[in-house]
Enzyme design. Structure first.
Site, PDB file in Angstrom:
ATOM      1  N   ASP A   1       2.320  -1.705  -4.370  1.00 29.97           N
ATOM      2  CA  ASP A   1       0.901  -1.325  -4.334  1.00 29.97           C
ATOM      3  C   ASP A   1       0.223  -2.045  -5.498  1.00 29.97           C
ATOM      4  OD1 ASP A   1      -0.530   1.333  -2.798  1.00 29.97           O
ATOM      5  OD2 ASP A   1      -1.647   0.411  -4.450  1.00 29.97           O
TER       6      ASP A   1
ATOM      7  N   GLY B   1       0.831  -1.210   0.000  1.00 26.39           N
ATOM      8  CA  GLY B   1       0.000   0.000   0.000  1.00 26.39           C
ATOM      9  C   GLY B   1       0.862   1.255   0.000  1.00 26.39           C
TER      10      GLY B   1
ATOM     11  N   ASP C   1      -1.055  -7.091  -5.170  1.00 24.23           N
ATOM     12  CA  ASP C   1      -2.378  -7.053  -4.541  1.00 24.23           C
ATOM     13  C   ASP C   1      -2.165  -7.564  -3.112  1.00 24.23           C
ATOM     14  OD1 ASP C   1      -4.819  -7.803  -3.490  1.00 24.23           O
ATOM     15  OD2 ASP C   1      -5.547  -8.765  -5.326  1.00 24.23           O
TER      16      ASP C   1
ATOM     17  N   ILE D   1      -5.202  11.656   9.704  1.00 19.18           N
ATOM     18  CA  ILE D   1      -3.809  12.036   9.425  1.00 19.18           C
ATOM     19  C   ILE D   1      -3.800  13.183   8.408  1.00 19.18           C
ATOM     20  CG2 ILE D   1      -1.543  11.232   8.655  1.00 19.18           C
ATOM     21  CD1 ILE D   1      -2.510   9.806  11.184  1.00 19.18           C
TER      22      ILE D   1
ATOM     23  N   TYR E   1     -15.777  -0.239   8.103  1.00 18.45           N
ATOM     24  CA  TYR E   1     -14.341  -0.011   8.310  1.00 18.45           C
ATOM     25  C   TYR E   1     -13.975  -0.268   9.783  1.00 18.45           C
ATOM     26  CZ  TYR E   1     -10.065   2.925   8.576  1.00 18.45           C
ATOM     27  OH  TYR E   1      -8.805   3.407   8.781  1.00 18.45           O
TER      28      TYR E   1
ATOM     29  N   GLY F   1      -0.472   4.885  -1.248  1.00 21.15           N
ATOM     30  CA  GLY F   1      -1.533   5.599  -0.533  1.00 21.15           C
ATOM     31  C   GLY F   1      -0.993   6.766   0.272  1.00 21.15           C
TER      32      GLY F   1
ATOM     33  N   LYS G   1     -11.484  -3.064  11.359  1.00 19.82           N
ATOM     34  CA  LYS G   1     -10.306  -2.702  12.166  1.00 19.82           C
ATOM     35  C   LYS G   1     -10.363  -3.376  13.545  1.00 19.82           C
ATOM     36  CE  LYS G   1      -7.817  -0.175   9.407  1.00 19.82           C
ATOM     37  NZ  LYS G   1      -6.524  -0.696   8.925  1.00 19.82           N
TER      38      LYS G   1
HETATM   39  C1  AKB Z   1     -10.955   7.662   7.962  1.00 20.54           C
HETATM   40  O1  AKB Z   1     -11.413   8.808   8.080  1.00 20.54           O
HETATM   41  O2  AKB Z   1     -11.601   6.699   7.533  1.00 20.54           O
HETATM   42  C2  AKB Z   1      -9.526   7.414   8.410  1.00 20.54           C
HETATM   43  C3  AKB Z   1      -9.443   6.945   9.822  1.00 20.54           C
HETATM   44  C4  AKB Z   1      -9.797   7.845  10.921  1.00 20.54           C
HETATM   45  O3  AKB Z   1      -9.077   5.833  10.053  1.00 20.54           O
HETATM   46  N1  AKB Z   1      -8.746   8.596   8.231  1.00 20.54           N
END
Ligand code: AKB
Length: 313
Positions: free
Chosen positions: A35, A9, A53, A173, A143, A12, A147
């Site tokens: 990447d 990655g 990949d 970030i 997401y 990115g 995580k």
């Molecule tokens: C997002 O906004 O999805 C990311 C995160 C906070 O993990 N930057």
């Protein structure tokens, strides 16, 4: 420091700048960028680059053997906003890439793994202020679910197979060399570009939405510091809370306005507002500060000054 590093990655937002820094620390040839697509021209030219990949374990293994890789930094992921549009794709990418890399470590092909988690592991039932390392975690996004599951896989591989995997729960970030894509905190990057390009910013979050944030330089330093810490110092094997600053769209706008007096902003919250509302406002990262001496350097004023100087160039 005799390491050979593979970054998955590397095209990115974080991958680009982390690869650059790792090459300056470990040597250009020692850091293999990869990447699924090409990326930053300087990264592709300044050392080895492979198209990989991140869910393809066999290709990762071939590359590990080709370069005698000792550490993998897995940055490939689908972020919060895009993941809400493609839940199955996000789950497959975020989970299968992690399990592939953890398996390679379990099979002793590599010695150490870095994988970022996120403040997205927290949810609407989590305490919003000074969110502790251990607390209620009921993420409401795909997401966040990926995580949080990933964190428990990391912990499981460490406890059960002795895999040396390390992780940080990244806040938003902020960067200027590389742009993010598909995240909820992305507004805090776009706003700087729009301030200089258009003089106006249409914000997809409401003015008082407070989120934890960090400058890219701090995020990259934290990652390398964590990976270089002695194994005994790493007490958290799910993922460390990591914090620097927090602000609202209104506050970052006011800070930029000090340098760009005619800058204007409008607020048009969209589906990302709900995601942001489910996340903490600020994070307690005392365990990272205690275990491996984490300290951030950049506050909002310093970030703003640095970004605007560089973008104007
Ligand atoms: C997002 O906004 O999805 C990311 C995160 C906070 O993990 N930057």
């Amino acid at each position: 420091m005799n390491e050979t590093i593979l970054v998955l990655g590397a095209s990115g937002q974080i991958g680009t700048e982390l690869t650059e820094k790792l090459r300056s620390v470990y040597g250009k040839k020692q850091v293999i960028a990869s990447d699924i697509r090409g990326g930053n021209a300087a990264i592709m030219a300044s050392g080895p680059f492979e198209i990989i990949d991140a869910t393809d374990k066999e290709t990762i293994l071939k590359t590990v053997k080709k370069y005698k890789v000792t550490q993998v930094y897995l940055l490939a992921a689908m972020l919060s906003a895009t993941a809400e549009k493609y839940p199955q794709k996000a789950w497959n990418l975020n989970m299968n890439s992690l399990l592939a890399v953890l398996d390679l470590a379990k099979e002793n092909h590599i010695k150490q793994v870095y994988w970022p988690s996120s403040i997205a592991v927290f949810g609407p039932t989590t305490p919003k202020e000074n969110t502790p390392q251990k607390t209620i975690m009921e993420p409401s996004t795909v997401y966040g679910i990926s995580k949080l599951s990933g964190e428990f896989w990391c912990n499981y591989y460490h406890k059960k197979y002795g895999v040396d995997v390390r992780s940080l729960r990244f806040p938003g970030i902020i960067s200027w060399k590389s742009k993010p894509g598909g995240g909820t905190t992305d507004y805090a990057v776009d706003i700087y570009f729009k301030a200089l390009e258009d003089g106006n910013f249409n914000c997809f979050l409401s003015e008082n939405t407070r989120l934890p944030m960090m400058y890219m330089d701090d995020a990259v330093n934290a990652t390398i510091q964590l990976m270089q810490a002695k194994s005994e110092a790493i007490k958290v094997r799910t993922s460390y809370n990591l914090a620097a600053i927090d602000f609202t769209p209104k506050e970052i706008f006011e800070e930029i306005k000090k340098h760009v007096p005619d800058f204007t902003i409008t607020y048009n919250p969209d589906f990302r507002q709900q995601i942001a509302d489910s996340w903490p406002s600020n994070i307690n990262d005392s365990e990272a500060r205690k275990d491996w001496n984490w300290k951030h350097q950049f506050d909002l004023a310093a970030i703003t000054k640095d970004i605007l100087i560089n973008l104007k160039k």
